[in-house]
Design a protein around this motif. Structure first.
Motif, short mmCIF file in Angstrom:
data_model
loop_
_atom_site.label_atom_id
_atom_site.label_comp_id
_atom_site.label_asym_id
_atom_site.label_seq_id
_atom_site.Cartn_x
_atom_site.Cartn_y
_atom_site.Cartn_z
N LEU A 1 5.26 66.70 97.36
CA LEU A 1 5.13 65.60 96.41
C LEU A 1 6.38 64.73 96.45
O LEU A 1 7.45 65.19 96.84
N LEU B 1 -1.44 59.59 92.51
CA LEU B 1 -1.84 60.80 93.23
C LEU B 1 -3.00 61.47 92.51
O LEU B 1 -3.18 61.30 91.31
N ARG C 1 2.72 57.95 90.28
CA ARG C 1 3.93 58.48 90.88
C ARG C 1 4.96 58.63 89.77
O ARG C 1 4.85 57.95 88.76
N ASP D 1 -0.51 69.17 95.01
CA ASP D 1 -1.45 68.49 95.89
C ASP D 1 -2.51 69.51 96.34
O ASP D 1 -2.15 70.63 96.71
#
Lengths: 161, 326
Positions: free
Chosen positions: B45, B18, B108, B39
């Protein structure tokens, strides 16, 4: 978890560091669970059979013991497997239990339809009527430690559908 | 607010991960800062297993793993706490330079310190910055209705997340500021836990070893013991050896002071890797012949004795020569 056949007595269940032993025997297996635990505390329990009452007694004994304890179970396979399932539910780990089983005793068959168990001397692959719901169950070698029994399934179920 | 440009390309360890934005930076102590990431377009998330960590890229090539401190259940942000290590590789100093609005590449969440689903109680033991994954466990236990208790050792004035731990655990928290008081509490706790209790420890390696050894001596089965390493001890440079890559038909010399992983990379091999400290288990290689000198914290004693796998980032060879299935 070590599982040994009768009349052998397990000698490897007490690794260093354990803090006390609970020996529970079922049926006529009275003396076979005798374990030398030297200076460690030891509790002997004897039950005729694994019934809801005796299992709840075992549950309360385990509920008041501490991490570090070891459990020895001896007697007919169906009884000690039911007791081992209760012990696991209480949080005892497989490697903390030793099972001494009388294999000549009947096997417990679990019925997935009504969740009851039926004892049988028949080998895997035979048919037994379920004690709970009467379904004709085919017995298998598939053993569940959680249920303490072998899985059964309805006979000729494919044909019916 | 400074907006730092993202590194040109994500490191392999964070590839497929991410891109997050720093939304809050707050100092916990003189040397520990908590960083919150979210984010940039406020998307949810991925949830994570309690005790998980996040791999965060710093600069062009560096990556570090940091424990997530939340419960992991449907998070809208990820929080990590970073101890500044002055003589480290630079990752923690880079983290301490982050400001609100900066963007970072992260993996992740990765789970390597999960709670046991069969546990009836969680006994958590943390030293210093080792509080981070254990706080995640305590939060998750509270949310899921399981009980937990925490023994937290920290030097007075340098404990992170102390207030949160107090609020979360109440009387189930025991704070210790020195070795003697900790020893007393640990001995007592190890002998009075109900049979369903599992132990989780995070702190310096020597601390964890001592806690785990004492638990074993008190009769705790291996399956009840869980630990999370965050720093590997410095390893000596080792003896030189030769490695034969059987499938590639290559023979490489691994000099003293150079790791097998670095040697393989120089020879053009791409070996998945992450921590490069023998902790994460990413760089495992199959061994065909020879006896590895296992120096990692990842393989079990049984796996090490099998001598069929090795962690090429830290482990070397007992023999002058070894063969790998590569």
């Amino acid at each position: 978890m070590s599982s040994v056949s009768m009349p052998q007595v397990a000698g490897n269940g007490l690794e260093p560091g354990f803090r006390g032993v609970i020996c529970a025997s079922f049926g006529a297996a009275g003396d076979t669970a005798e374990q030398q635990s030297d200076s460690q505390p030891k509790l002997d329990l004897h039950f005729e059979a694994a019934t809801p009452q005796t299992l709840s007694e075992l549950r309360s004994v385990l509920g008041s013991s501490s991490v570090g304890v070891r459990l020895f179970l001896s007697g007919p396979t169906a009884d000690i497997r039911a007791a081992a399932a209760v012990a696991a539910e209480c949080g005892l780990h497989q490697e903390e239990m030793t099972l001494l089983s009388e294999e000549a005793a009947p096997r417990a068959i679990y019925c997935p339809h009504c969740h009851s168990t039926t004892p049988t001397f028949q080998p895997a692959g035979s048919e037994v009527p379920c004690q709970g719901c009467g379904t004709a169950l085919v017995t298998t070698d598939h053993f569940s430690r959680r249920m303490g029994a072998y899985l059964g399934y309805a006979a000729r179920v494919e044909e019916a559908s | 607010m400074t907006v730092a440009a993202l590194p040109i390309s994500p490191h392999p360890a964070v590839d497929g991960g991410l891109q997050l934005e720093v939304t809050n930076v707050s100092p916990q102590t003189d040397s520990i800062v908590s960083i919150t990431l979210a984010d940039p377009s406020f998307r949810k998330l991925p949830s994570y297993v309690p005790g998980s960590h996040l791999v965060v890229q710093y600069g062009e090539e560096g990556v570090n793993a940091y424990s997530l401190t939340g419960s992991g259940n449907a998070p809208s942000e990820y929080a990590i706490s970073v101890l500044r290590v002055e003589d480290g590789a630079g990752g923690s100093r880079a983290m301490h330079r982050l400001a609100v609005g900066d963007r970072v590449y992260v993996s992740r969440p990765r789970s390597a310190f999960a709670p046991a689903s069969t546990a009836t109680h969680h006994l958590l033991v943390a030293a210093g910055i080792g509080i981070t994954p254990v706080l995640s466990h305590a939060r998750a236990a509270a949310e899921r209705g399981t009980t937990s208790s925490l023994i937290y050792v920290y030097r007075p004035g340098s404990g992170a997340h102390v207030d949160e731990a107090r609020e979360l655990l109440g009387s189930a928290l025991t704070e210790c500021s020195n070795r003697d008081s900790f020893q007393e509490v640990l001995t007592e706790q190890l002998t009075k836990q109900g049979v369903g209790t599992h132990l989780y420890v995070c702190g310096p390696n020597a601390f964890m070893d001592s806690v785990l050894d004492q638990a074993r001596a008190a009769g705790w089965a291996e399956a009840r013991l869980h630990s999370e390493a965050f720093g590997a001890a410095e390893l000596d440079e080792g003896e030189p050896f030769t490695v034969n890559l059987v499938r590639s038909g290559l023979t490489l010399d691994v000099p003293a002071g150079v790791s097998l992983l670095e040697t393989l990379e120089k020879a053009g091999k791409t070996i998945p890797n992450m921590c490069r400290k023998g902790i994460c288990g990413e760089c495992v290689l199959p061994v065909l012949r020879g006896t590895p000198q296992h120096r990692d914290l990842y393989l079990t004693e049984q796996e090490k004795a099998g001598n069929t796998t090795m962690m090429c980032c830290v482990s070397r060879s007992e023999d002058p020569e070894m063969e790998l299935d590569l």
